[in-house]
Design an enzyme around this catalytic site. Structure first.
Site, PDB file in Angstrom:
ATOM      1  N   THR A 314      63.199  27.980  37.304  1.00 36.23           N
ATOM      2  CA  THR A 314      62.753  29.068  38.177  1.00 36.23           C
ATOM      3  C   THR A 314      61.981  28.471  39.346  1.00 36.23           C
ATOM      4  O   THR A 314      61.170  27.558  39.171  1.00 36.23           O
ATOM      5  CB  THR A 314      61.876  30.082  37.413  1.00 36.23           C
ATOM      6  N   PHE A 316      59.314  29.019  42.272  1.00 36.48           N
ATOM      7  CA  PHE A 316      58.167  29.860  42.638  1.00 36.48           C
ATOM      8  C   PHE A 316      57.704  29.464  44.031  1.00 36.48           C
ATOM      9  O   PHE A 316      57.811  28.298  44.419  1.00 36.48           O
ATOM     10  CB  PHE A 316      56.988  29.616  41.674  1.00 36.48           C
TER      11      PHE A 316
HETATM   12  O1  LIG Z   1      57.633  36.731  32.462  1.00 30.96           O
HETATM   13  C1  LIG Z   1      57.219  35.609  32.791  1.00 30.96           C
HETATM   14  O2  LIG Z   1      56.789  34.800  31.973  1.00 30.96           O
HETATM   15  C2  LIG Z   1      57.272  35.238  34.196  1.00 30.96           C
HETATM   16  O3  LIG Z   1      56.526  34.371  34.587  1.00 30.96           O
HETATM   17  C3  LIG Z   1      58.262  35.898  35.081  1.00 30.96           C
HETATM   18  C4  LIG Z   1      59.595  35.183  35.173  1.00 30.96           C
HETATM   19  C5  LIG Z   1      60.454  35.798  36.326  1.00 30.96           C
HETATM   20  O4  LIG Z   1      60.023  36.689  36.991  1.00 30.96           O
HETATM   21  O5  LIG Z   1      61.566  35.298  36.505  1.00 30.96           O
HETATM   22  C6  LIG Z   1      59.377  33.773  35.507  1.00 30.96           C
HETATM   23  C7  LIG Z   1      60.146  32.797  35.003  1.00 30.96           C
HETATM   24  C8  LIG Z   1      61.273  33.071  34.089  1.00 30.96           C
HETATM   25  O6  LIG Z   1      62.419  33.006  34.923  1.00 30.96           O
HETATM   26  C9  LIG Z   1      61.208  34.410  33.500  1.00 30.96           C
HETATM   27  C10 LIG Z   1      60.379  35.349  33.944  1.00 30.96           C
END
Ligand SMILES: O=C(O)C(=O)C[C@]1(C(=O)O)C=C[C@@H](O)C=C1
Length: 440
Positions: A314, A316
């Site tokens: 992911t 950020f």
């Molecule tokens: O729910 C979490 O733990 C988050 O940090 C959010 C979140 C997102 O929004 O994509 C972050 C990373 C992962 O891809 C899954 C969920």
């Protein structure tokens, strides 16, 4: 001799976050910060001292947040957001803003604007003291970083990766994280924008446009999901799997392969799902979340590495009130958003401005143009065609200090009716190895 003039007015492309609205004319940002942050600090210190802090490696994100401090913070944020609105309304109605009492039934923070001295008919302006200028005593040396979710969320880990010694501040919604920075409660926000399997987190693209924060960095976090349940619960007992929608979609195939054809339910964040199971003693429900969430909420790991692909990452972005000064001595990325009155026909021209200069695009995203979602076209007199309107988000691999990027944007500006630079920031170049999956 040819004189070199900047082709793009860089200042007009970057927009700066304003001081807290509705308060700025009475209480400057520094004073505002003193009042609200010191209250929260006190609550935080109490909660931290009464709970054992499980430290995350490389950062100080402890479980001290789990109890009162998080609750205090979340109510503080809600109160603060509604207070700013109610102060604006009060000010508009009465032409003044004196005391602010309870909002939504919560006891309020002391955010009352400083009163004029009543015994002096013409109060003299008070000289600034060093305390007015320096936010350091309230902050300590720690950067306060807002993220969406509860402790154990991947966003908390991303905040720790982006700012290793930060104080991570949980927020219940993305919007609250934006506001926390705008209202000077947090210094930065770290928010997910895209995942290698699940795709874009659209909400954050929309919020980037609505708010005036700047992207000052990016971090890419390998996301390693676990299936969590209460101790003693077996896979066969499960009737439901809950998690963040992105996490559910990142594990869909693996869950099916594991024979878990049970209901999927979306919740606000992965760690919040784990917390919910623990708090409600749910023996028929599992959560998709991190191993750290299992530890924090006392759950067992039923399956480890359940993401559909080992390269589950992911991305950020880090957000701040001010942009950083772009440089050319290391790889930079720049994020822009643009639109055109005549619809999508300019897209090719815009993209060619980058192609001509050998600037690689790393991402392109389109979102509905909320101010004008549909354009009616009636050129053939055979009814009325409706074109959907879009905002285009593009990330490209160049710094705004690079003359190629400046020239490309000057050209893009000619083809577009709206253009904003969301940020020019160092690329995350940390070496990365895929994590193991349940099938390995
Ligand atoms: O729910 C979490 O733990 C988050 O940090 C959010 C979140 C997102 O929004 O994509 C972050 C990373 C992962 O891809 C899954 C969920």
């Amino acid at each position: 001799m040819q004189s070199l003039t900047p082709l793009v007015d860089l200042k007009s492309l970057f927009r700066t976050a304003a001081a807290p609205s509705g308060l700025g004319h009475r209480v400057g940002p520094a004073r505002y910060l003193i009042q609200c942050v010191s209250r929260f600090d006190a609550a935080n210190v109490n909660a931290n001292s009464s709970s054992s802090a499980a430290q995350t490696s490389g950062s100080n994100l402890g479980s001290g947040y789990v109890g009162r401090a998080r609750h205090d913070w979340q109510s503080a944020c809600a109160i603060l957001a509604s207070k700013v609105v109610s102060q604006q309304q009060d000010t508009e109605k009465s032409g003044g803003a004196d005391g602010v009492s309870a909002v939504n039934g919560h006891p309020t923070l002391d955010l009352v604007p400083i009163k004029e001295q009543s015994n002096s008919p013409t109060p003299l302006p008070k000289p600034l003291s060093i305390a007015d200028l320096s936010p350091a005593p309230m902050h300590g040396s720690q950067l306060r970083v807002a993220y969406q979710g509860v402790p154990g969320a991947y966003s908390e880990a991303a905040a720790g990766k982006a700012y290793p010694n930060c104080e991570a501040i949980p927020c219940d919604q993305f919007e609250v994280a934006f506001q926390a920075v705008e209202l000077w409660i947090a210094d930065r926000a770290v928010l997910p924008v895209e995942n290698s399997l699940g795709g874009s987190i659209h909400r954050n693209y929309d919020l980037l446009l609505r708010h005036r924060l700047h992207i000052v960095g990016e971090v890419q976090l390998p996301v390693h999901h676990c299936l969590l349940a209460l101790p003693g619960v077996r896979k066969e007992y499960l009737t439901r799997v809950i998690s963040h929608p992105q996490a559910l979609s990142q594990c869909e195939h693996t869950l099916t392969k594991m024979g878990l054809n049970v209901a999927r339910e979306a919740v606000d964040d992965t760690a919040g799902a784990a917390e919910y199971i623990a708090m409600n003693n749910l023996r028929d429900t599992a959560a998709i979340a991190s191993a750290r969430a299992a530890e924090l909420y006392g759950l067992q790991i039923l399956a480890d590495g359940i993401q559909d692909d080992s390269g589950n990452v992911t991305r950020f972005v880090m957000l701040a009130r001010e942009p950083i000064i772009p440089r050319t001595d290391r790889p930079f990325k720049t994020s822009i958003v643009f639109a055109h009155d005549k619809g999508t026909s300019v897209l090719f021209k815009v993209l060619s401005a980058f192609a001509f200069r050998n600037i690689s695009l790393t991402k392109i995203e389109s979102r509905p143009h909320r101010n004008r979602p549909i354009r009616l076209v009636d050129d053939a007199n055979v009814g009325t065609a409706k074109h959907f309107e879009y905002m285009f988000y593009v990330d490209f691999e160049a710094s705004m200090a690079d003359v190629r990027a400046q020239n490309a944007l000057a050209e893009v500006q000619e083809f577009t009716s709206f253009l904003r630079v969301l940020g020019s920031y160092p690329m995350d170049m940390t070496p990365w190895a895929p994590s193991s999956t349940a099938g390995d």
